[in-house]
Design a protein around this motif. Sequence first.
Motif, PDB file in Angstrom:
ATOM      1  N   SER A   1       3.127   4.393  -1.164  1.00 16.97           N
ATOM      2  CA  SER A   1       3.226   5.206  -2.368  1.00 16.97           C
ATOM      3  C   SER A   1       4.528   4.881  -3.093  1.00 16.97           C
ATOM      4  O   SER A   1       5.588   4.742  -2.470  1.00 16.97           O
ATOM      5  CB  SER A   1       3.199   6.689  -2.006  1.00 16.97           C
TER       6      SER A   1
ATOM      7  N   ARG B   1       0.205   3.824  -5.875  1.00 21.71           N
ATOM      8  CA  ARG B   1       0.769   2.918  -4.874  1.00 21.71           C
ATOM      9  C   ARG B   1       1.384   1.695  -5.557  1.00 21.71           C
ATOM     10  O   ARG B   1       1.081   1.389  -6.708  1.00 21.71           O
ATOM     11  CB  ARG B   1      -0.317   2.485  -3.878  1.00 21.71           C
TER      12      ARG B   1
ATOM     13  N   SER C   1       0.814  -1.224   0.000  1.00 23.58           N
ATOM     14  CA  SER C   1       0.000   0.000   0.000  1.00 23.58           C
ATOM     15  C   SER C   1       0.843   1.267   0.000  1.00 23.58           C
ATOM     16  O   SER C   1       0.299   2.378  -0.058  1.00 23.58           O
ATOM     17  CB  SER C   1      -0.935   0.015   1.213  1.00 23.58           C
TER      18      SER C   1
END
Length: 364
Positions: free
Chosen positions: A104, A121, A102
């Motif tokens: 970035s 992501r 998850s």
Amino acid sequence: MAYLSPLMANTTFPSPDWESNLATPDAAINKLLEYSFPNPRAPDRKGVRSDGLVIIRGGKVVLEQYQAPYDAQKPHLTWSVSKSFINALYGVAEHRGLLKRSDSVSDYYPLFKQEGYDEIRIEHLLHWTSGLDWAETYEASPLTSSVVAMLYTLGRDDMAAWTARHPIKTRPGQWHNYSSGDTNLLSATLRGVVGESDYPDFPWQALFEPLGMSNVTWEQDASGTYVGSSYLYATPRDMARLGYLFLRKGNWNGEQLLSEDWVQFSSTLAPAYGNEPVMAEDDSHPGAHWWVNSGVESQGQPLAWPDAPADTYTAWGHWGQYIFVIPSLDLVIARTGDDRDGSFNRNLFLSLIVAAFGDREARQ
């Protein structure tokens, strides 16, 4: 037909080579081989053209055949099967606590530290839902193909950086759009995840050496980034090792290299697939850098390969490169080929596999 529970599966692992328990030829096996290796082989690159076929059951080779000039020791270009190797490297990295899916991408890849791009992501790239404007077309339209330009012309020196300059077309995570650019962004981002000094050896240290893949080559672009989308060379026996790692839910000979949750994540239909109408006859149902059998039930889309068990999933490369994993049958199938005209039928091939090896108890 007696399907085998994964919990009851044999836990034999190849070390250093695969053990053999070759199946006795019969009508079903002969039919599979006749389809896979037509004799004579059609000229001019027409028809089904298998180069290699290895089938693993219970951790042992039960069927193996090659077409010259290939043999058990000669690596084959895997094309987009290499995308599933990128998936595995991220699975190892997450299991080691180096990242979260998850996260970035901008946390590890500086070119994405800008508005809009910082919303992409890692899991978006794995699901091919980055939202970048991308055309994954090949020989049919080379002048407008993003992937051809990335691999061979404008982007070849730094494929990830060239991809990163594409505009954002849709919100990340909203739409599925298959993209070799997304994969090469993952490959470049991995440098930030593991560190510049560790990156060159990471595929070997994290995956190839633990799995015993002794005959593998992975090309880099001019920037030193592995071409994760396309340019890994391996033998079918070594390709089967990746499939066997996933069949055994991320465990290799007692060591958990990637989590069971990662295997489930990888082999589950991508959430964004189906946000727009899908074609019932389309059998390219995406997981996370794997392809899965399940369809979009809400749209009446059937299984991708209706004659194969529902839990079947595959790594899939251009011109007929595959690693099929069928947990309910305790099977891994690695197949290489040179299918240029679309003659190879995945569902038919899998139906022949099931006919030959589906009733495991009867063939032990």
